[in-house]
Design an enzyme around this catalytic site. Structure first.
Site, mmCIF file in Angstrom:
data_model
loop_
_atom_site.group_PDB
_atom_site.id
_atom_site.type_symbol
_atom_site.label_atom_id
_atom_site.label_comp_id
_atom_site.label_asym_id
_atom_site.label_seq_id
_atom_site.Cartn_x
_atom_site.Cartn_y
_atom_site.Cartn_z
ATOM 1 N N ASP A 141 3.384 7.306 2.374
ATOM 2 C CA ASP A 141 3.405 7.438 3.819
ATOM 3 C C ASP A 141 3.536 6.025 4.405
ATOM 4 O OD1 ASP A 141 2.932 8.553 6.446
ATOM 5 O OD2 ASP A 141 0.922 7.686 6.290
ATOM 6 N N ASP A 180 2.890 4.859 8.211
ATOM 7 C CA ASP A 180 1.877 4.432 9.186
ATOM 8 C C ASP A 180 0.467 4.797 8.730
ATOM 9 O OD1 ASP A 180 4.046 3.639 10.711
ATOM 10 O OD2 ASP A 180 4.152 5.555 11.762
HETATM 11 MG MG LIG Z 1 0.032 8.068 8.181
#
Ligand SMILES: [Mg+2]
Ligand SMILES: [Zn+2]
Length: 196
Positions: free
Chosen positions: A12, A14
């Site tokens: 992932d 962010d």
């Molecule tokens: Mg995230």
């Protein structure tokens, strides 16, 4: 299991590699989390593919354009390269099922927790999902891979702590491991790979 194929870390973006800032919409907001570049560099060094899988419904919602997203990803890559680390590929989902306008407003098969991006990466890059890992600060980041055979590591950066406290319910959502951050996730993954 297919030992002729590569192992991947599906990361992932962010809250996992860089700071969670709400809807990141400009390159100036890109700040790597401590230990993130080191984790990616370690994966690079072992020939493990570092693949970012990111939901970017900010595009559907009109917060940023695909061009701006490319600028953000160039900046992310630049900061990583400065630390001796690189990403093998970045996949993003610009859609949202109910927000925004065409062509981005639609129920797609790529928005996490759906597995579309992971499956696409696996087929385009020759990835062995059974020996691969999804790492993220939300269960959706793990589910998209766990549904199709990867393990899942939750990191407690970004929304990770809230996610861990709120979501321990469903059996199959349970992460393979919970790590303080990406660096610790990587250490666990290396240990885990020894057993395969
Ligand atoms: Mg995230
Ligand atoms: Zn999508």
């Amino acid at each position: 299991m297919d030992r002729n194929k590569d192992i991947s870390l599906f990361l992932d973006r962010d809250g996992t590699i860089c700071e969670e800032v709400g809807y990141l919409s400009s390159p100036e907001q890109v700040r790597l989390l401590p230990g993130a570049a080191e984790a990616v560099r370690l994966a690079n060094g072992r020939g493990i593919k570092a693949v970012v899988i990111t939901n970017q419904s900010g595009i559907a919602r009109g917060f940023l354009t695909e061009e701006k997203l490319q600028e953000i990803h160039r900046e992310l890559s630049r900061q990583l390269i400065k630390e001796g680390a690189f990403l093998d590929q970045i996949y993003f989902c610009p859609h949202h099922p109910s927000e925004g306008k065409d062509p981005y407003r639609r129920a797609c098969d790529c928005r996490k927790p759906s597995s579309g991006m992971v499956l696409r990466a696996a087929s385009e890059m020759g990835i062995d999902l059974e020996r691969s890992y999804c790492v993220g600060d939300r269960f959706a980041d793990l589910e998209c891979g766990m549904r199709v055979g990867t393990k899942g590591v939750l990191v407690l950066t970004g929304y990770g702590k809230e996610e861990w406290v709120s979501g321990v319910g469903t059996q199959w959502r349970r992460p393979s491991f919970v790590a303080v951050g990406l660096r610790e996730a990587m250490e666990w993954i290396f240990e885990d790979l020894k057993g395969l």
